[in-house]
Design a protein around this motif. Sequence first.
Motif, PDB file in Angstrom:
ATOM      1  N   THR A  39       0.865  -1.185   0.000  1.00 41.73           N
ATOM      2  CA  THR A  39       0.000   0.000   0.000  1.00 41.73           C
ATOM      3  C   THR A  39       0.894   1.225   0.000  1.00 41.73           C
ATOM      4  N   LEU A  40       0.646   2.118  -0.977  1.00 35.72           N
ATOM      5  CA  LEU A  40       1.459   3.318  -1.121  1.00 35.72           C
ATOM      6  C   LEU A  40       0.999   4.384  -0.125  1.00 35.72           C
ATOM      7  N   ALA A  41       1.949   4.990   0.573  1.00 39.79           N
ATOM      8  CA  ALA A  41       1.660   6.136   1.454  1.00 39.79           C
ATOM      9  C   ALA A  41       2.235   7.379   0.776  1.00 39.79           C
ATOM     10  N   VAL A  42       1.432   8.407   0.602  1.00 41.82           N
ATOM     11  CA  VAL A  42       1.855   9.605  -0.127  1.00 41.82           C
ATOM     12  C   VAL A  42       1.586  10.844   0.714  1.00 41.82           C
ATOM     13  N   ALA A  43       2.548  11.748   0.783  1.00 42.62           N
ATOM     14  CA  ALA A  43       2.341  13.011   1.490  1.00 42.62           C
ATOM     15  C   ALA A  43       3.068  14.112   0.732  1.00 42.62           C
ATOM     16  N   VAL A  44       2.567  15.326   0.801  1.00 45.24           N
ATOM     17  CA  VAL A  44       3.229  16.452   0.147  1.00 45.24           C
ATOM     18  C   VAL A  44       3.165  17.659   1.073  1.00 45.24           C
ATOM     19  N   ASP A  45       4.213  18.463   1.071  1.00 44.01           N
ATOM     20  CA  ASP A  45       4.237  19.690   1.872  1.00 44.01           C
ATOM     21  C   ASP A  45       4.907  20.799   1.099  1.00 44.01           C
ATOM     22  N   THR A  46       4.409  21.998   1.282  1.00 45.74           N
ATOM     23  CA  THR A  46       4.960  23.184   0.623  1.00 45.74           C
ATOM     24  C   THR A  46       5.432  24.178   1.669  1.00 45.74           C
ATOM     25  N   LEU A  47       6.600  24.728   1.459  1.00 44.70           N
ATOM     26  CA  LEU A  47       7.068  25.839   2.294  1.00 44.70           C
ATOM     27  C   LEU A  47       7.187  27.070   1.407  1.00 44.70           C
ATOM     28  N   VAL A  48       6.449  28.106   1.742  1.00 42.74           N
ATOM     29  CA  VAL A  48       6.485  29.356   0.989  1.00 42.74           C
ATOM     30  C   VAL A  48       7.289  30.373   1.800  1.00 42.74           C
ATOM     31  N   ALA A  49       8.293  30.971   1.166  1.00 42.24           N
ATOM     32  CA  ALA A  49       9.096  31.982   1.860  1.00 42.24           C
ATOM     33  C   ALA A  49       8.200  33.146   2.250  1.00 42.24           C
ATOM     34  N   GLY A  50       8.346  33.584   3.489  1.00 43.20           N
ATOM     35  CA  GLY A  50       7.541  34.694   3.977  1.00 43.20           C
ATOM     36  C   GLY A  50       6.232  34.239   4.602  1.00 43.20           C
ATOM     37  N   VAL A  51       5.881  32.965   4.401  1.00 43.76           N
ATOM     38  CA  VAL A  51       4.655  32.428   5.004  1.00 43.76           C
ATOM     39  C   VAL A  51       5.014  31.349   6.029  1.00 43.76           C
ATOM     40  N   HIS A  52       5.686  30.299   5.556  1.00 42.25           N
ATOM     41  CA  HIS A  52       6.037  29.185   6.445  1.00 42.25           C
ATOM     42  C   HIS A  52       7.425  29.304   7.037  1.00 42.25           C
ATOM     43  N   ASP A 120      10.505  19.378 -10.532  1.00 40.41           N
ATOM     44  CA  ASP A 120      10.230  20.430 -11.487  1.00 40.41           C
ATOM     45  C   ASP A 120      10.936  21.670 -10.978  1.00 40.41           C
ATOM     46  N   THR A 121      11.516  22.444 -11.895  1.00 42.10           N
ATOM     47  CA  THR A 121      12.261  23.630 -11.495  1.00 42.10           C
ATOM     48  C   THR A 121      11.742  24.817 -12.280  1.00 42.10           C
ATOM     49  N   THR A 122      11.281  25.835 -11.569  1.00 42.69           N
ATOM     50  CA  THR A 122      10.691  26.995 -12.240  1.00 42.69           C
ATOM     51  C   THR A 122      11.192  28.281 -11.590  1.00 42.69           C
ATOM     52  N   ARG A 123      10.970  29.394 -12.305  1.00 45.07           N
ATOM     53  CA  ARG A 123      11.381  30.693 -11.789  1.00 45.07           C
ATOM     54  C   ARG A 123      10.177  31.423 -11.209  1.00 45.07           C
ATOM     55  N   GLY A 124      10.363  32.039 -10.048  1.00 43.61           N
ATOM     56  CA  GLY A 124       9.284  32.778  -9.399  1.00 43.61           C
ATOM     57  C   GLY A 124       9.623  33.003  -7.943  1.00 43.61           C
ATOM     58  N   PRO A 125       8.682  33.517  -7.154  1.00 40.14           N
ATOM     59  CA  PRO A 125       8.936  33.719  -5.717  1.00 40.14           C
ATOM     60  C   PRO A 125       9.273  32.387  -5.046  1.00 40.14           C
ATOM     61  N   LEU A 126      10.258  32.403  -4.163  1.00 42.41           N
ATOM     62  CA  LEU A 126      10.785  31.176  -3.542  1.00 42.41           C
ATOM     63  C   LEU A 126       9.691  30.324  -2.890  1.00 42.41           C
ATOM     64  N   CYS A 127       9.603  29.094  -3.375  1.00 44.58           N
ATOM     65  CA  CYS A 127       8.588  28.161  -2.877  1.00 44.58           C
ATOM     66  C   CYS A 127       9.118  26.751  -3.111  1.00 44.58           C
TER      67      CYS A 127
END
Length: 315
Positions: A39-52, A120-127
């Motif tokens: 059974t696959l266990a999946v989790a994702v988290d985002t850290l946004v600069a200035g927020v987290h 994936d690597t993209t340009r924009g505000p640090l996230c």
Amino acid sequence: MDEFDLIARYFAPLAARADDIVLGIGDDAALLRTPPGATLAVAVDTLVAGVHVPHDCAPAALGYRVAAVNLSDLAAMGARPRFATLALTLETAAAAWLEAFAAGLASALAPAGVALVGGDTTRGPLCVTLQLLGWAPEVPLRRDGARVGDHVLVSGTLGDARAALDLLGQAAADADQAWLLERYYRPTPRLALGQALAGLAHAAIDVSDGLVADLGHVARASGVAIDVELERLPLSPALRRHAGDGAARCAAAGGDDYELAFTVAAADRGRVIEQAAALGVTVTDVGRVVAGAGVRCRDADGRDQAAELAGYRHF
Ligand code: ADP
Ligand code: MG
């Protein structure tokens, strides 16, 4: 340095070769082999600069932290993490920053046996977004399994990261402040403990929002009430010295500690404390599961402080 150089230089080294990785970084998608019946266990988290995290968060700390908070989610399921993907949005591709970020990320992923298999690597505000994939145990630890009569236990100490929030962005003035900041920036995901609790604990959650708030999720999902004794919460010596009378409140209401809170049958309590100790983790009995709804958090005088403590949120 273009996007492909950047990936090859900083992130491909985190992609170990292994039998279960048919294709890792470099193609349009990763191809991963799954154990039969798993059974696959999946989790994702985002850290946004200035927020987290603060905008000037050290890159090594950011890399470590985005992995640690995710690993903690899998720990709270009793799962074994195995693969990660990384979605990185950057304002600029600065070599020193990337090198430190990748080293921080590796320092959390490598000891947990996790291979980076894409991103994936993209340009924009640090996230920074990290996704983790792993394998759930036979009997996963869920939020909805707490039973009336269970004891409520927590790992490690609580409130340290909450105390550190007031110190972010300044240099530590003493060893206690340094320790509290370390607890905030480098939380320890309790993977071995979570795996040991699978099949033994009735319910579990990792403490990210604060003990009272997070036990509220367990109580709601399980259809029970939880009584916590404020006096019993495990406090570090550094937090006691730093926060004085406010230490217990930090422990009850503060988030970001990434310790495990879990419930066990009274008959299993001793065995669980022993098994945790064998893994080098202190666990503390802080309360009981009772019939009803919600979380009560009683102080030394028996007064319920839960409502006030739940209002003490980050948002
Ligand atoms: P596509 O255009 O097909 O989405 P990309 O150029 O985004 O491909 O990515 C090329 C390869 O590099 C893919 O295998 C992708 O998973 C991997 N990759 C991209 N960014 C990262 C990253 N930050 N960390 C790890 N792997 C990455
Ligand atoms: Mg892409």
